[in-house]
Write a protein that holds these residues in place. Structure first.
Motif, PDB file in Angstrom:
ATOM      1  N   ARG A  50      52.850  42.516  50.726  1.00 50.54           N
ATOM      2  CA  ARG A  50      51.887  43.439  50.092  1.00 50.54           C
ATOM      3  C   ARG A  50      51.257  42.133  48.901  1.00 50.54           C
ATOM      4  N   LYS A  51      49.862  42.259  48.724  1.00 53.98           N
ATOM      5  CA  LYS A  51      49.373  41.320  48.066  1.00 53.98           C
ATOM      6  C   LYS A  51      48.781  42.287  46.675  1.00 53.98           C
ATOM      7  N   GLY A  68      39.106  41.403  41.109  1.00 48.30           N
ATOM      8  CA  GLY A  68      39.472  40.511  42.274  1.00 48.30           C
ATOM      9  C   GLY A  68      39.334  41.133  43.554  1.00 48.30           C
ATOM     10  N   TYR A  69      39.855  42.608  43.583  1.00 45.44           N
ATOM     11  CA  TYR A  69      39.547  43.367  44.636  1.00 45.44           C
ATOM     12  C   TYR A  69      38.210  43.596  44.862  1.00 45.44           C
ATOM     13  N   ALA A  74      46.569  44.870  50.788  1.00 44.68           N
ATOM     14  CA  ALA A  74      46.120  44.495  49.279  1.00 44.68           C
ATOM     15  C   ALA A  74      46.723  45.726  48.618  1.00 44.68           C
ATOM     16  N   HIS A  75      46.859  45.615  47.441  1.00 48.58           N
ATOM     17  CA  HIS A  75      47.183  46.795  46.493  1.00 48.58           C
ATOM     18  C   HIS A  75      46.320  46.435  45.241  1.00 48.58           C
ATOM     19  N   LYS A  76      45.392  47.334  44.840  1.00 46.96           N
ATOM     20  CA  LYS A  76      44.673  47.423  43.845  1.00 46.96           C
ATOM     21  C   LYS A  76      45.354  47.757  42.682  1.00 46.96           C
ATOM     22  N   VAL A  77      45.496  46.673  41.448  1.00 44.03           N
ATOM     23  CA  VAL A  77      46.285  47.212  40.396  1.00 44.03           C
ATOM     24  C   VAL A  77      45.352  47.569  39.329  1.00 44.03           C
ATOM     25  N   GLU A  78      45.292  49.046  39.123  1.00 46.04           N
ATOM     26  CA  GLU A  78      44.581  49.298  37.779  1.00 46.04           C
ATOM     27  C   GLU A  78      45.011  49.182  36.459  1.00 46.04           C
ATOM     28  N   TYR A  79      44.200  48.891  35.585  1.00 50.99           N
ATOM     29  CA  TYR A  79      44.681  48.961  34.313  1.00 50.99           C
ATOM     30  C   TYR A  79      45.175  50.031  33.792  1.00 50.99           C
ATOM     31  N   SER A  80      46.247  50.328  32.808  1.00 49.63           N
ATOM     32  CA  SER A  80      46.963  51.370  32.358  1.00 49.63           C
ATOM     33  C   SER A  80      46.906  51.409  30.779  1.00 49.63           C
ATOM     34  N   PRO A  81      46.761  52.194  30.039  1.00 48.48           N
ATOM     35  CA  PRO A  81      46.687  52.028  28.624  1.00 48.48           C
ATOM     36  C   PRO A  81      48.184  51.869  28.266  1.00 48.48           C
ATOM     37  N   ASP A  99      47.995  35.861  43.630  1.00 52.82           N
ATOM     38  CA  ASP A  99      47.743  34.356  44.330  1.00 52.82           C
ATOM     39  C   ASP A  99      46.333  34.379  44.956  1.00 52.82           C
ATOM     40  N   GLU A 100      45.523  35.593  45.471  1.00 57.31           N
ATOM     41  CA  GLU A 100      44.419  35.366  45.964  1.00 57.31           C
ATOM     42  C   GLU A 100      43.327  35.383  44.995  1.00 57.31           C
ATOM     43  N   GLU A 101      43.582  35.354  43.869  1.00 57.08           N
ATOM     44  CA  GLU A 101      42.626  35.384  42.774  1.00 57.08           C
ATOM     45  C   GLU A 101      42.470  34.013  41.967  1.00 57.08           C
TER      46      GLU A 101
END
Length: 158
Positions: free
Chosen positions: A3-4, A10-11, A72-79, A108-110
């Motif tokens: 999993r990336k 970046g996504y 790929a797993h897009k990590v969204e910002y969380s407050p 790593d990909e970014e």
């Protein structure tokens, strides 16, 4: 591929690259290769040889990005991340000599082409994870142990 993790920026950047390769660059190069092939002898045809090589590079990148998006797993910002250094954070550090550095913790990909991005897997990023402003960060380097202090942590909005 495991999993990336990717930031949302970046996504989107990699998705745009894939779309551009598939919809714009590959069709253009394919036309050039077809035209060059129609001229006859391909063994000494520089347009054909160069663009055929370029087409293989584009196809390789398309395959790579396609496989990347499968894991790929897009990590969204969380407050809830505010105030602590986690994935996607911009972290500013200072040491006792007054040297300062600032970087963003990403997957790593970014990191390619960016001197201000560091991999989540790097020793510096690992040392910063979960830390807050004014916390001490200790990193083992080839020159010995280095101590830094976190001056600021911020997240890129949306």
């Amino acid at each position: 591929m495991n999993r990336k993790l990717l930031t949302s920026e970046g996504y989107q950047r990699l998705q745009n690259e894939l779309n551009d390769l598939v919809r714009k660059e590959r069709p253009e190069i394919t036309k050039i290769v077809s035209w060059a092939a129609s001229l006859g002898d391909r063994s000494e045809n520089a347009d054909y040889i160069y663009n055929k090589k370029k087409l293989r590079e584009i196809d390789r990148r398309i395959r790579y990005l396609t496989k990347l998006f499968e894991v790929a797993h897009k990590v969204e910002y969380s407050p809830e991340q505010d105030g602590k250094a986690y994935f996607g954070a911009w972290v500013a550090l200072e040491n006792d000599e007054g040297e300062t550095i600032e970087f963003r913790i990403v997957g790593d990909e970014e990191i390619y082409g960016r001197k201000d991005y560091i991999s989540l897997q790097s020793p510096m990023a690992k040392a910063c994870l979960g830390k807050s402003i004014n916390d001490e960060v200790t990193v083992q380097t080839p020159l010995g142990r280095k101590i830094w202090y976190i001056n600021s942590i911020r997240y890129q909005s949306g």
